[in-house]
Scaffold this motif. Sequence first.
Motif, PDB file in Angstrom:
ATOM      1  N   GLY A 284      66.740 -38.030 -90.336  1.00 16.72           N
ATOM      2  CA  GLY A 284      65.739 -37.110 -89.815  1.00 16.72           C
ATOM      3  C   GLY A 284      65.968 -35.705 -90.329  1.00 16.72           C
ATOM      4  O   GLY A 284      66.710 -35.479 -91.292  1.00 16.72           O
ATOM      5  N   THR A 285      65.320 -34.747 -89.684  1.00 18.07           N
ATOM      6  CA  THR A 285      65.416 -33.338 -90.041  1.00 18.07           C
ATOM      7  C   THR A 285      65.726 -32.528 -88.795  1.00 18.07           C
ATOM      8  O   THR A 285      65.169 -32.804 -87.726  1.00 18.07           O
ATOM      9  N   LYS A 286      66.611 -31.552 -88.940  1.00 15.55           N
ATOM     10  CA  LYS A 286      66.981 -30.703 -87.811  1.00 15.55           C
ATOM     11  C   LYS A 286      66.949 -29.235 -88.236  1.00 15.55           C
ATOM     12  O   LYS A 286      67.096 -28.909 -89.413  1.00 15.55           O
ATOM     13  N   HIS A 287      66.778 -28.386 -87.239  1.00 13.71           N
ATOM     14  CA  HIS A 287      66.769 -26.949 -87.464  1.00 13.71           C
ATOM     15  C   HIS A 287      67.986 -26.327 -86.774  1.00 13.71           C
ATOM     16  O   HIS A 287      68.333 -26.697 -85.646  1.00 13.71           O
ATOM     17  N   PHE A 288      68.600 -25.380 -87.459  1.00  8.29           N
ATOM     18  CA  PHE A 288      69.781 -24.709 -86.933  1.00  8.29           C
ATOM     19  C   PHE A 288      69.645 -23.205 -87.170  1.00  8.29           C
ATOM     20  O   PHE A 288      68.909 -22.761 -88.055  1.00  8.29           O
ATOM     21  N   HIS A 289      70.384 -22.428 -86.386  1.00 11.52           N
ATOM     22  CA  HIS A 289      70.532 -21.001 -86.652  1.00 11.52           C
ATOM     23  C   HIS A 289      72.023 -20.712 -86.680  1.00 11.52           C
ATOM     24  O   HIS A 289      72.674 -20.654 -85.635  1.00 11.52           O
ATOM     25  N   ARG A 292      76.387 -17.061 -89.305  1.00 10.42           N
ATOM     26  CA  ARG A 292      76.718 -16.345 -90.534  1.00 10.42           C
ATOM     27  C   ARG A 292      75.593 -16.326 -91.552  1.00 10.42           C
ATOM     28  O   ARG A 292      75.450 -15.345 -92.290  1.00 10.42           O
ATOM     29  N   VAL A 293      74.804 -17.390 -91.629  1.00  8.15           N
ATOM     30  CA  VAL A 293      73.797 -17.452 -92.699  1.00  8.15           C
ATOM     31  C   VAL A 293      72.373 -17.603 -92.173  1.00  8.15           C
ATOM     32  O   VAL A 293      71.437 -17.756 -92.947  1.00  8.15           O
ATOM     33  N   GLY A 294      72.183 -17.594 -90.883  1.00 12.62           N
ATOM     34  CA  GLY A 294      70.844 -17.614 -90.324  1.00 12.62           C
ATOM     35  C   GLY A 294      70.220 -18.996 -90.231  1.00 12.62           C
ATOM     36  O   GLY A 294      70.909 -20.002 -90.047  1.00 12.62           O
ATOM     37  N   ASP A 295      68.897 -19.060 -90.388  1.00 16.32           N
ATOM     38  CA  ASP A 295      68.152 -20.292 -90.157  1.00 16.32           C
ATOM     39  C   ASP A 295      68.385 -21.312 -91.265  1.00 16.32           C
ATOM     40  O   ASP A 295      68.417 -20.979 -92.454  1.00 16.32           O
ATOM     41  N   LEU A 296      68.512 -22.572 -90.850  1.00 11.80           N
ATOM     42  CA  LEU A 296      68.705 -23.685 -91.770  1.00 11.80           C
ATOM     43  C   LEU A 296      67.814 -24.843 -91.346  1.00 11.80           C
ATOM     44  O   LEU A 296      67.735 -25.167 -90.160  1.00 11.80           O
ATOM     45  N   THR A 297      67.163 -25.456 -92.307  1.00 11.85           N
ATOM     46  CA  THR A 297      66.431 -26.698 -92.074  1.00 11.85           C
ATOM     47  C   THR A 297      67.089 -27.769 -92.937  1.00 11.85           C
ATOM     48  O   THR A 297      67.062 -27.692 -94.170  1.00 11.85           O
ATOM     49  N   LEU A 298      67.698 -28.749 -92.291  1.00 13.93           N
ATOM     50  CA  LEU A 298      68.519 -29.725 -92.997  1.00 13.93           C
ATOM     51  C   LEU A 298      68.078 -31.145 -92.674  1.00 13.93           C
ATOM     52  O   LEU A 298      67.731 -31.452 -91.536  1.00 13.93           O
ATOM     53  N   SER A 299      68.130 -31.989 -93.677  1.00 14.21           N
ATOM     54  CA  SER A 299      67.937 -33.423 -93.484  1.00 14.21           C
ATOM     55  C   SER A 299      69.297 -34.062 -93.254  1.00 14.21           C
ATOM     56  O   SER A 299      70.321 -33.568 -93.742  1.00 14.21           O
ATOM     57  N   TYR A 300      69.315 -35.152 -92.504  1.00 14.35           N
ATOM     58  CA  TYR A 300      70.579 -35.834 -92.265  1.00 14.35           C
ATOM     59  C   TYR A 300      70.419 -37.334 -92.467  1.00 14.35           C
ATOM     60  O   TYR A 300      69.345 -37.906 -92.280  1.00 14.35           O
ATOM     61  N   GLN A 301      71.516 -37.943 -92.879  1.00 13.03           N
ATOM     62  CA  GLN A 301      71.611 -39.388 -93.006  1.00 13.03           C
ATOM     63  C   GLN A 301      72.880 -39.817 -92.280  1.00 13.03           C
ATOM     64  O   GLN A 301      73.950 -39.235 -92.488  1.00 13.03           O
ATOM     65  N   GLY A 302      72.774 -40.821 -91.437  1.00 16.54           N
ATOM     66  CA  GLY A 302      73.920 -41.329 -90.701  1.00 16.54           C
ATOM     67  C   GLY A 302      74.177 -42.786 -91.027  1.00 16.54           C
ATOM     68  O   GLY A 302      73.235 -43.589 -91.091  1.00 16.54           O
TER      69      GLY A 302
END
Length: 344
Positions: A284-289, A292-302
């Motif tokens: 899926g895709t998740k959003h983080f803040h 140190r580097v601010g906003d991130l939109t990342l895909s993940y595989q488990g």
Amino acid sequence: MGVLGCFAGASRRDDPAARARQDPEERAEAGLPAGPRRRVPGLRRSEVAALADVSVEYYAKLERGHLAGVSPAVLESVARALQLDDAERAHLLHLAQAADGSDALTRPRRRPGRGWTPPPGLQWTLDAITGGPAFVRNGRADLVATNALARSFYCDLFREPGVPGGAVAGEQPDGGAGGGARPSAGDGGGVRPGGGGGGGGGAARPGGGQPPNLARYQFLDPASRAFYPDWSVAADITVAILRTEAGRDPHDRGLHDLIGELSTRSDEFRVRWGAHDVRHHGSGTKHFHHPRVGDLTLSYQGLQLAAEPDLFFTVYTAEPGSASERSLRLLAAPATTGLSAVSP
């Protein structure tokens, strides 16, 4: 925890058959007369029993959690009547197996404990991933092994006590990532230095201390509110993963202890735990803040590890050429004093 409550009663929030909808057309698709639109969504208990081809009394018994001896055919009929997804079907099966003891052969013979050290090959694999955070977790959401970027990414879990600004434990004075991570705030105890490889290391703590735990961070660390912009969604996912693990391995004492701790210390967790939601967490895709580097939109595989079925390997990546990819590169570089958030 027993069989973790009844599957079909306490696990649904609205009425005894909240998987079905109030829309007349959807009722018709389920094989029932359309009837008038109802004030409350869901089917009546008698309607679910009819769809599952069991008596109302028998279905009520299932709702109360009496699953011992229930045949696979009946479980499948109930799952079909309630329109369960794959994760929910698996959860129902696990609860039934636990109820009658038939899970004994599939029950884990051993679980990676607090003294567990990742095999060198696994740690080398983590260390070889430099473009995104990579880590191994168990079903309790303990981080048991990480790469260097994962420790920078989850800096709140690995920060030195008393050091502000999300400074990552294990960083050298010049800002470079060191061997293993040392203590983190909020968990007590220290992280065992990593063996072999440049920046890797298992995340378990020496001396019987607690390893970094994503569920504790989610519900007990105020910093998680900023780290997860969609905090409520992230909290739902975390609890659903723990609930799924509780059904898969109801004899895990460490999981029992974690659930008890979070239920006692967090109202947000306790309410979500009572919903009995389960899910598979594969991609899926998740959003983080990140601090140190601010906003991130990342895909993940488990991925589930074949050699250690109780462990799950997760990698976060960013879209090539995106601001998030640039931010991950900056996060992977040696930290510098006063590093601020990256502008898109």
